[in-house]
Design a protein around this motif. Sequence first.
Motif, PDB file in Angstrom:
ATOM      1  N   GLY A 173      34.784  27.253   6.741  1.00  0.00           N
ATOM      2  CA  GLY A 173      35.133  26.104   7.622  1.00  0.00           C
ATOM      3  C   GLY A 173      36.437  25.281   7.019  1.00  0.00           C
ATOM      4  N   ILE A 174      37.184  24.737   7.634  1.00  0.00           N
ATOM      5  CA  ILE A 174      38.400  24.128   7.218  1.00  0.00           C
ATOM      6  C   ILE A 174      38.490  22.874   7.577  1.00  0.00           C
ATOM      7  CG2 ILE A 174      40.898  24.003   6.837  1.00  0.00           C
ATOM      8  CD1 ILE A 174      40.827  27.164   7.135  1.00  0.00           C
ATOM      9  N   PRO A 196      31.205  15.707   9.189  1.00  0.00           N
ATOM     10  CA  PRO A 196      30.565  16.192  10.207  1.00  0.00           C
ATOM     11  C   PRO A 196      31.474  17.349  10.851  1.00  0.00           C
ATOM     12  CG  PRO A 196      31.324  14.131  10.868  1.00  0.00           C
ATOM     13  CD  PRO A 196      31.506  14.312   9.488  1.00  0.00           C
ATOM     14  N   GLY A 197      30.685  18.339  11.293  1.00  0.00           N
ATOM     15  CA  GLY A 197      31.424  19.517  11.932  1.00  0.00           C
ATOM     16  C   GLY A 197      32.438  19.087  13.075  1.00  0.00           C
ATOM     17  N   ALA A 214      39.697  24.255  11.708  1.00  0.00           N
ATOM     18  CA  ALA A 214      39.326  25.785  11.713  1.00  0.00           C
ATOM     19  C   ALA A 214      38.087  26.043  11.348  1.00  0.00           C
ATOM     20  CB  ALA A 214      40.412  26.388  11.102  1.00  0.00           C
ATOM     21  N   ALA A 215      37.586  27.280  11.697  1.00  0.00           N
ATOM     22  CA  ALA A 215      36.548  27.871  11.268  1.00  0.00           C
ATOM     23  C   ALA A 215      36.410  29.355  11.848  1.00  0.00           C
ATOM     24  CB  ALA A 215      35.154  27.359  11.807  1.00  0.00           C
ATOM     25  N   GLY A 216      35.841  30.214  10.839  1.00  0.00           N
ATOM     26  CA  GLY A 216      35.594  31.785  11.189  1.00  0.00           C
ATOM     27  C   GLY A 216      34.650  32.374  10.311  1.00  0.00           C
ATOM     28  N   TYR A 217      34.576  33.636  10.581  1.00  0.00           N
ATOM     29  CA  TYR A 217      33.750  34.456   9.736  1.00  0.00           C
ATOM     30  C   TYR A 217      34.200  35.767   9.697  1.00  0.00           C
ATOM     31  CZ  TYR A 217      31.878  36.150  14.350  1.00  0.00           C
ATOM     32  OH  TYR A 217      31.939  36.864  15.312  1.00  0.00           O
ATOM     33  N   VAL A 218      34.062  36.585   8.739  1.00  0.00           N
ATOM     34  CA  VAL A 218      34.335  37.872   8.731  1.00  0.00           C
ATOM     35  C   VAL A 218      33.171  38.914   8.443  1.00  0.00           C
ATOM     36  CG1 VAL A 218      35.689  39.711   7.059  1.00  0.00           C
ATOM     37  CG2 VAL A 218      36.181  37.033   6.863  1.00  0.00           C
ATOM     38  N   LEU A 219      33.052  39.752   9.472  1.00  0.00           N
ATOM     39  CA  LEU A 219      31.977  40.695   9.345  1.00  0.00           C
ATOM     40  C   LEU A 219      32.020  41.906   8.717  1.00  0.00           C
ATOM     41  CD1 LEU A 219      29.093  41.531  10.516  1.00  0.00           C
ATOM     42  CD2 LEU A 219      30.362  42.106  12.553  1.00  0.00           C
ATOM     43  N   ALA A 257      25.910  26.599   9.309  1.00  0.00           N
ATOM     44  CA  ALA A 257      25.669  26.171  10.787  1.00  0.00           C
ATOM     45  C   ALA A 257      27.065  25.599  11.468  1.00  0.00           C
ATOM     46  CB  ALA A 257      24.448  24.872  10.765  1.00  0.00           C
ATOM     47  N   ALA A 258      27.647  24.659  10.627  1.00  0.00           N
ATOM     48  CA  ALA A 258      28.640  23.800  11.250  1.00  0.00           C
ATOM     49  C   ALA A 258      29.686  24.695  11.412  1.00  0.00           C
ATOM     50  CB  ALA A 258      29.218  22.638  10.319  1.00  0.00           C
TER      51      ALA A 258
END
Length: 332
Positions: A131-132, A150-151, A156-161, A276-277
């Motif tokens: 999260g940024i 707070p979220g 920006a936010a993301g994930y790598v799978l 979570a956020a």
Amino acid sequence: MSTVTTIERFILEHQPDFARGELTQLLYDIALAAKIIAHKTNRAGLVDILGEIGATNVQGEKQQKLDVYAHDIMVQLCEHTGRLCVMLSEEQEEIIPIPARYEKGSYVLVFDPLDGSSNIDVNVSIGTIFGIYRCLEDERRGRLEDVLQPGRNLVAAGYVLYGASTMLVYSTGQGVHGFTLNPEYGEFLLSHPNLRLPKPPAYYSVNAAYYSRWSPGVQRFLDWLEGKEDDSPSVSARYIGSLVADFHRNLLRGGIFCYPAEQKRKDGKLRLVYEAAPLAFLIEQAGGYASDGRRPILDITPTHPHQRVALYLGNRSLVERVEAFIRQEDEQ
Ligand code: AHM
Ligand code: MG
């Protein structure tokens, strides 16, 4: 020939007006870290041949645990760039300051470098979540307050799978976009533009082994999901036990991911700030909703960097239903 869009080109062309290139470069730093971590995790099955993690290898070096390795890569690639004022990682108790010898930037990076790392030994998908935020005060170096936002403040936010393919999925508040790593030339290519949660939802994901530890409202919600009520939805169960993988499947197929609080402890297992956020930000961007059962995840101001939270996220119709069951329980 169909057009191939690299992540670099997409990020540049879709940067928000406020970003001025810095956020774009930060996302690209994270994409590079993801490629390095993917390369390492793909070789995880070879540890029995190449040497146990924690043991000493032939060069006399200690083999690092993969989650520590992933943490170090993220820090190494991001601390010196002048884009960040502070970081927070699941792998480190304290916040991670930017060393004084480097310039300070205007963003805050929170991350779980390798979530679900207990799944590595059994070759099950794992992931990185990030999260940024913007720094609260531009003149100062980062402080604890910067990571306790707070979220809703996420930019920006993301994930790598790290799965059958490596995918990077992110949002800067203008929809959710997915990229798949082409291992032949090591570049993320746009594969899933503008992801929206499908309706009706297909799946629910929860570790039902903990049913007896949940409050009556949560138990009733689970009974409802399982088809025991007249108005139960038609959803099937899927649970990998690896948050990024469970989230990704439900994002593509529709559904709800649940990690309820235990009745005695009142909080869940997952971490608010870097698990979570960021995923709540993505799910809202994809048309869904995330709650701790009583309030939106994005509205919770953390009081501790490693705070745990109950988590329900997915299609709004399902998440609002668990809130209704918990509300009924609270009113009794
Ligand atoms: P970790 O941060 O120690 O890796 O734990 C987080 C993981 C998540 O990926 C997953 O959703 C959850 O723990 C699974 O927990 P459980 O085994 O209790 O179902
Ligand atoms: Mg984790």
